[in-house]
Motif scaffolding. Sequence first.
Motif, PDB file in Angstrom:
ATOM      1  N   ASP A  60      46.056  33.233  60.370  1.00 54.74           N
ATOM      2  CA  ASP A  60      45.069  33.546  61.107  1.00 54.74           C
ATOM      3  C   ASP A  60      43.859  34.474  60.123  1.00 54.74           C
ATOM      4  OD1 ASP A  60      46.671  33.115  63.466  1.00 54.74           O
ATOM      5  OD2 ASP A  60      47.658  35.234  63.096  1.00 54.74           O
ATOM      6  N   ALA A  61      44.360  34.316  58.630  1.00 46.78           N
ATOM      7  CA  ALA A  61      43.528  35.461  57.805  1.00 46.78           C
ATOM      8  C   ALA A  61      41.802  34.788  57.585  1.00 46.78           C
ATOM      9  CB  ALA A  61      44.164  35.695  56.437  1.00 46.78           C
ATOM     10  N   ARG A  62      41.492  33.714  57.522  1.00 42.79           N
ATOM     11  CA  ARG A  62      39.903  33.056  57.776  1.00 42.79           C
ATOM     12  C   ARG A  62      39.108  33.551  59.178  1.00 42.79           C
ATOM     13  NH1 ARG A  62      37.823  29.691  54.753  1.00 42.79           N
ATOM     14  NH2 ARG A  62      40.012  28.597  54.270  1.00 42.79           N
ATOM     15  N   GLU A  63      39.812  33.834  60.363  1.00 43.14           N
ATOM     16  CA  GLU A  63      38.975  33.968  61.829  1.00 43.14           C
ATOM     17  C   GLU A  63      39.208  35.666  61.518  1.00 43.14           C
ATOM     18  OE1 GLU A  63      40.152  33.787  66.281  1.00 43.14           O
ATOM     19  OE2 GLU A  63      40.901  32.937  65.237  1.00 43.14           O
ATOM     20  N   MET A  64      40.408  36.133  60.483  1.00 44.60           N
ATOM     21  CA  MET A  64      39.917  37.323  61.218  1.00 44.60           C
ATOM     22  C   MET A  64      38.732  37.376  59.448  1.00 44.60           C
ATOM     23  SD  MET A  64      44.157  38.676  61.268  1.00 44.60           S
ATOM     24  CE  MET A  64      44.114  40.522  60.584  1.00 44.60           C
ATOM     25  N   VAL A  65      39.005  37.528  59.039  1.00 41.10           N
ATOM     26  CA  VAL A  65      37.536  38.208  58.044  1.00 41.10           C
ATOM     27  C   VAL A  65      36.402  37.212  58.093  1.00 41.10           C
ATOM     28  CG1 VAL A  65      37.083  37.490  55.656  1.00 41.10           C
ATOM     29  CG2 VAL A  65      39.276  37.538  55.947  1.00 41.10           C
ATOM     30  N   GLY A  66      36.268  36.350  58.985  1.00 43.61           N
ATOM     31  CA  GLY A  66      34.708  36.171  60.094  1.00 43.61           C
ATOM     32  C   GLY A  66      34.635  36.734  60.772  1.00 43.61           C
ATOM     33  N   LYS A  67      35.805  37.723  61.321  1.00 45.60           N
ATOM     34  CA  LYS A  67      35.043  38.193  63.002  1.00 45.60           C
ATOM     35  C   LYS A  67      34.445  39.763  61.730  1.00 45.60           C
ATOM     36  CE  LYS A  67      37.588  35.920  66.572  1.00 45.60           C
ATOM     37  NZ  LYS A  67      38.162  35.521  67.525  1.00 45.60           N
ATOM     38  N   SER A  68      35.458  40.262  61.035  1.00 47.50           N
ATOM     39  CA  SER A  68      35.952  41.159  60.278  1.00 47.50           C
ATOM     40  C   SER A  68      33.919  41.436  60.176  1.00 47.50           C
ATOM     41  CB  SER A  68      36.748  42.150  59.017  1.00 47.50           C
ATOM     42  OG  SER A  68      35.705  41.079  58.041  1.00 47.50           O
ATOM     43  N   ARG A  69      33.759  43.309  59.930  1.00 49.35           N
ATOM     44  CA  ARG A  69      32.212  44.454  59.754  1.00 49.35           C
ATOM     45  C   ARG A  69      32.310  43.861  58.242  1.00 49.35           C
ATOM     46  NH1 ARG A  69      29.400  43.550  63.907  1.00 49.35           N
ATOM     47  NH2 ARG A  69      30.906  44.058  65.678  1.00 49.35           N
ATOM     48  N   GLY A  70      33.406  43.604  57.545  1.00 47.17           N
ATOM     49  CA  GLY A  70      33.120  43.580  56.076  1.00 47.17           C
ATOM     50  C   GLY A  70      34.421  44.090  55.235  1.00 47.17           C
ATOM     51  N   VAL A  71      34.627  42.820  54.226  1.00 45.34           N
ATOM     52  CA  VAL A  71      35.942  42.830  53.937  1.00 45.34           C
ATOM     53  C   VAL A  71      36.511  43.322  52.466  1.00 45.34           C
ATOM     54  CG1 VAL A  71      35.241  40.265  53.067  1.00 45.34           C
ATOM     55  CG2 VAL A  71      37.649  41.237  53.099  1.00 45.34           C
ATOM     56  N   LEU A  72      37.160  43.825  52.024  1.00 45.00           N
ATOM     57  CA  LEU A  72      37.046  44.507  49.816  1.00 45.00           C
ATOM     58  C   LEU A  72      38.083  43.742  49.835  1.00 45.00           C
ATOM     59  CD1 LEU A  72      35.933  46.976  48.222  1.00 45.00           C
ATOM     60  CD2 LEU A  72      37.244  48.120  49.498  1.00 45.00           C
ATOM     61  N   VAL A  73      37.517  43.388  48.435  1.00 46.70           N
ATOM     62  CA  VAL A  73      39.182  42.372  47.494  1.00 46.70           C
ATOM     63  C   VAL A  73      39.096  43.528  46.597  1.00 46.70           C
ATOM     64  CG1 VAL A  73      39.133  40.574  47.179  1.00 46.70           C
ATOM     65  CG2 VAL A  73      38.435  41.168  49.300  1.00 46.70           C
ATOM     66  N   PHE A  74      40.255  43.412  46.319  1.00 47.08           N
ATOM     67  CA  PHE A  74      40.836  43.840  44.892  1.00 47.08           C
ATOM     68  C   PHE A  74      41.659  42.711  44.169  1.00 47.08           C
ATOM     69  CE2 PHE A  74      39.780  48.047  46.792  1.00 47.08           C
ATOM     70  CZ  PHE A  74      38.765  48.825  45.780  1.00 47.08           C
ATOM     71  N   PRO A  75      40.824  42.072  43.589  1.00 49.86           N
ATOM     72  CA  PRO A  75      41.526  40.563  43.559  1.00 49.86           C
ATOM     73  C   PRO A  75      43.217  40.890  42.365  1.00 49.86           C
ATOM     74  CG  PRO A  75      38.980  40.095  43.133  1.00 49.86           C
ATOM     75  CD  PRO A  75      39.802  41.567  42.640  1.00 49.86           C
ATOM     76  N   SER A  76      42.890  41.969  41.757  1.00 52.41           N
ATOM     77  CA  SER A  76      44.047  41.878  40.475  1.00 52.41           C
ATOM     78  C   SER A  76      43.965  44.038  40.399  1.00 52.41           C
ATOM     79  CB  SER A  76      43.849  41.858  39.469  1.00 52.41           C
ATOM     80  OG  SER A  76      44.366  42.098  38.480  1.00 52.41           O
ATOM     81  N   VAL A  77      45.064  44.254  40.534  1.00 55.21           N
ATOM     82  CA  VAL A  77      45.573  46.266  41.224  1.00 55.21           C
ATOM     83  C   VAL A  77      46.914  46.093  40.148  1.00 55.21           C
ATOM     84  CG1 VAL A  77      46.125  47.753  42.289  1.00 55.21           C
ATOM     85  CG2 VAL A  77      44.241  46.349  43.093  1.00 55.21           C
ATOM     86  N   VAL A  78      45.957  46.376  38.741  1.00 53.25           N
ATOM     87  CA  VAL A  78      47.846  46.507  37.448  1.00 53.25           C
ATOM     88  C   VAL A  78      47.895  47.721  37.606  1.00 53.25           C
ATOM     89  CG1 VAL A  78      48.072  46.220  35.629  1.00 53.25           C
ATOM     90  CG2 VAL A  78      46.133  44.908  36.716  1.00 53.25           C
ATOM     91  N   GLY A  79      49.474  47.653  37.750  1.00 54.15           N
ATOM     92  CA  GLY A  79      50.150  49.370  37.820  1.00 54.15           C
ATOM     93  C   GLY A  79      51.550  49.140  36.663  1.00 54.15           C
ATOM     94  N   GLY A  80      51.805  50.811  35.980  1.00 55.53           N
ATOM     95  CA  GLY A  80      53.052  50.527  35.526  1.00 55.53           C
ATOM     96  C   GLY A  80      53.554  51.294  35.706  1.00 55.53           C
ATOM     97  N   SER A  81      54.710  51.682  35.105  1.00 54.26           N
ATOM     98  CA  SER A  81      55.587  53.388  35.223  1.00 54.26           C
ATOM     99  C   SER A  81      56.408  52.986  34.646  1.00 54.26           C
ATOM    100  CB  SER A  81      55.647  53.183  36.911  1.00 54.26           C
ATOM    101  OG  SER A  81      56.611  52.263  37.837  1.00 54.26           O
ATOM    102  N   LEU A  82      56.503  54.769  34.692  1.00 51.33           N
ATOM    103  CA  LEU A  82      58.018  55.420  33.867  1.00 51.33           C
ATOM    104  C   LEU A  82      58.218  56.594  33.878  1.00 51.33           C
ATOM    105  CD1 LEU A  82      60.098  54.674  31.711  1.00 51.33           C
ATOM    106  CD2 LEU A  82      59.048  55.513  29.810  1.00 51.33           C
ATOM    107  N   GLY A  83      58.326  56.544  35.668  1.00 52.32           N
ATOM    108  CA  GLY A  83      58.782  57.801  36.117  1.00 52.32           C
ATOM    109  C   GLY A  83      57.600  58.315  36.888  1.00 52.32           C
ATOM    110  N   ILE A  84      56.129  58.287  36.263  1.00 52.47           N
ATOM    111  CA  ILE A  84      54.697  58.445  36.800  1.00 52.47           C
ATOM    112  C   ILE A  84      54.262  57.401  37.006  1.00 52.47           C
ATOM    113  CG2 ILE A  84      53.028  59.830  36.968  1.00 52.47           C
ATOM    114  CD1 ILE A  84      54.366  61.556  35.776  1.00 52.47           C
TER     115      ILE A  84
END
Length: 194
Positions: A60-84
């Motif tokens: 359903d994503a293509r139709e949902m994106v087409g109907k939305s007022r805006g789409v914010l895309v973060f292609p690569s959210v990188v995370g790391g942790s060692l306790g924090i």
Amino acid sequence: MNAFTLRTLCTAAALAASGIAFVGCTTTRPDDRASSTSSRTSIDAQVDATLSKLYDTVPDAREMVGKSRGVLVFPSVVGGSLGIGAEYGRGALRVNGRTVAYYSTTAGSIGFQAGAHSRAVIYLFTTQEALDTFRKSKGWTAGADASVAAATMGANGRIDTNTMRQPVIGFVLTNLGLEAGVSLQGAKITEVRV
């Protein structure tokens, strides 16, 4: 070495590593036009690829994106942790199919955790009011400034209809597909010059 000292050292190491990673992400000189154009082109290409992957993964994503007022895309959210834990990514806001601004996202967490990950995060603004509130903010936090409904698939393999009615919908994609049961609350999103 006692447990308190070890925990303090691990926390300090995690904070130092996160700080170095974030500094490395922001070393582009603002007056370097060629680099800025290259960065925008790179982000836009990654956004295109992420949206294509979303369309292939979620029926359903293509139709949902087409109907939305805006789409914010973060292609690569990188995370790391060692306790924090810490996460960082850059992306673009598209309205009517074209990029109108660039944003960064950051998030942190505390608790027993270790490792690194990368994922794509997509926010759909389904109402004009939700999009306007986001764009007028000087720093928007998911969950505090607006509730974000994490997209979930129903038993029929389609997006849950209750999710589709929400003003802000979030998708999280990994290499394995749509990540279920993930919370986007607490992610801080700020407009940046690229």
